[in-house]
Motif scaffolding. Structure first.
Motif, short mmCIF file in Angstrom:
data_model
loop_
_atom_site.label_atom_id
_atom_site.label_comp_id
_atom_site.label_asym_id
_atom_site.label_seq_id
_atom_site.Cartn_x
_atom_site.Cartn_y
_atom_site.Cartn_z
N VAL A 7 21.27 8.23 -67.04
CA VAL A 7 19.90 7.97 -66.54
C VAL A 7 19.01 8.10 -67.49
O VAL A 7 18.89 9.36 -68.10
N SER A 8 18.18 7.19 -67.70
CA SER A 8 17.07 7.28 -68.82
C SER A 8 15.90 7.41 -68.11
O SER A 8 15.39 6.51 -67.33
N GLY A 9 15.17 8.37 -68.38
CA GLY A 9 13.86 8.48 -67.79
C GLY A 9 12.45 8.15 -68.53
O GLY A 9 11.47 8.53 -68.47
N SER A 10 12.91 7.36 -69.68
CA SER A 10 11.97 7.03 -70.36
C SER A 10 10.98 5.83 -69.97
O SER A 10 11.54 4.83 -69.63
N PRO A 11 9.68 5.85 -70.12
CA PRO A 11 9.09 4.71 -69.62
C PRO A 11 8.96 3.47 -70.88
O PRO A 11 8.52 2.33 -70.34
N VAL A 35 31.07 4.31 -67.87
CA VAL A 35 29.80 4.58 -67.83
C VAL A 35 28.96 3.46 -67.34
O VAL A 35 29.11 2.28 -67.74
N THR A 36 27.88 3.96 -66.45
CA THR A 36 26.94 3.17 -65.86
C THR A 36 25.51 3.60 -66.29
O THR A 36 25.29 4.55 -66.14
N ALA A 37 24.74 2.49 -66.76
CA ALA A 37 23.43 2.83 -67.24
C ALA A 37 22.42 2.64 -66.13
O ALA A 37 22.43 1.70 -65.55
N LEU A 38 21.46 3.67 -65.88
CA LEU A 38 20.23 3.47 -64.95
C LEU A 38 19.12 3.70 -65.88
O LEU A 38 18.72 4.73 -66.28
N GLU A 39 18.30 2.84 -66.10
CA GLU A 39 16.77 2.79 -66.56
C GLU A 39 16.02 3.08 -65.55
O GLU A 39 15.48 2.01 -64.73
N GLY A 74 18.65 11.80 -69.33
CA GLY A 74 17.77 11.79 -70.56
C GLY A 74 16.39 11.45 -70.27
O GLY A 74 16.23 10.81 -69.58
N THR A 75 15.60 12.21 -71.02
CA THR A 75 14.09 12.08 -70.93
C THR A 75 13.35 12.36 -72.36
O THR A 75 13.90 13.18 -73.24
N PRO A 76 12.53 11.71 -72.56
CA PRO A 76 11.57 12.32 -73.41
C PRO A 76 10.64 13.39 -73.08
O PRO A 76 10.60 13.57 -71.74
N VAL A 77 10.24 14.10 -73.98
CA VAL A 77 9.19 15.36 -73.53
C VAL A 77 7.96 14.98 -73.87
O VAL A 77 7.68 14.63 -75.00
N TYR A 78 7.11 14.98 -72.88
CA TYR A 78 5.61 14.98 -72.92
C TYR A 78 5.09 16.16 -72.52
O TYR A 78 5.12 16.60 -71.36
N LYS A 79 4.05 16.72 -73.07
CA LYS A 79 3.29 17.78 -72.84
C LYS A 79 4.25 19.14 -72.08
O LYS A 79 4.10 19.49 -71.05
N ALA A 80 5.47 19.18 -72.85
CA ALA A 80 6.43 20.31 -72.77
C ALA A 80 7.04 20.11 -71.37
O ALA A 80 7.56 21.12 -70.92
N ALA A 81 7.37 18.88 -70.98
CA ALA A 81 8.16 18.84 -69.45
C ALA A 81 8.83 17.40 -69.77
O ALA A 81 8.48 16.55 -70.68
N TYR A 82 9.64 17.38 -68.84
CA TYR A 82 10.32 15.75 -68.83
C TYR A 82 9.34 14.87 -68.23
O TYR A 82 8.28 15.02 -67.84
#
Length: 185
Positions: A7-11, A35-39, A74-82
């Motif tokens: 799971v990708s939590g990136s915008p 493996v299955t991907a989910l964006e 998976g996530t990018p971190v923005y302002k100290a949070a996911y």
């Protein structure tokens, strides 16, 4: 072997987080997992922001999660949070959506100052969803992720070695076979 949902939590459409998840997916596939991907960015914004768990795309995402034995988040971190995008999806899932699953949290960010977001922001939310196990996660600096023209990822050894180790540990928790070299990512 196990079925893993990545799971990708990136915008971002050109996300290094998503590229890193594909990189891990390749390693997990080599371990024998499917493996299955989910964006999350591909899900309808109106359904995510309107908190519509009955929307067909959200229901399909929940079904993918339900069918998985393990989940890499998976996530990018923005302002100290996911990412808020990831939060929107997690809020729409059932309370115990991770019950019985093995989870690997990953984060990317611009500074090592954000490394604690894994343990102080993301891990508590994942824990509240009752996974069987959350394996140790990993944080990778954005600048260490290079995406080649063919879409593959290049990482310096200081990132590749530990990332391979946490991926292998996750694979073993799923019942995967061990690998000879943890650094061969």
């Amino acid at each position: 072997m196990a079925h893993v949902l990545s799971v990708s939590g990136s915008p971002s459409a050109t996300s290094r987080t998503t590229a890193l998840l594909r990189h891990l997916g390749t390693r997990l596939t080599a371990h024998g997992h499917r493996v299955t991907a989910l964006e999350v960015r591909s899900l309808p914004a109106e359904a995510l922001l309107g908190a519509d768990p009955l929307h067909p795309a959200i229901a399909a995402a929940a079904e993918l999660l339900a069918a998985a034995d393990g989940v890499v988040v998976g996530t990018p971190v923005y302002k100290a949070a996911y990412s808020g995008l990831l939060k929107c999806l997690l809020d729409l899932l059932p309370q115990y959506a991770l019950a019985g699953k093995v989870v690997l949290p990953l984060a990317t960010g611009g500074s090592t100052a954000h490394v604690l977001a894994l343990d102080y922001a993301l891990r508590p939310v994942l824990s509240s969803m009752a996974p069987a196990q959350i394996t140790p996660g990993w944080f990778v600096l954005d600048r260490e992720i290079s995406v080649r023209e063919d879409g593959t990822v290049a990482l310096p050894e200081r990132a590749a070695g530990p990332l391979a180790q946490v991926t292998d540990r996750f694979s073993l928790a799923l019942g995967g076979r061990p690998v000879l070299s943890a650094a061969s990512a």
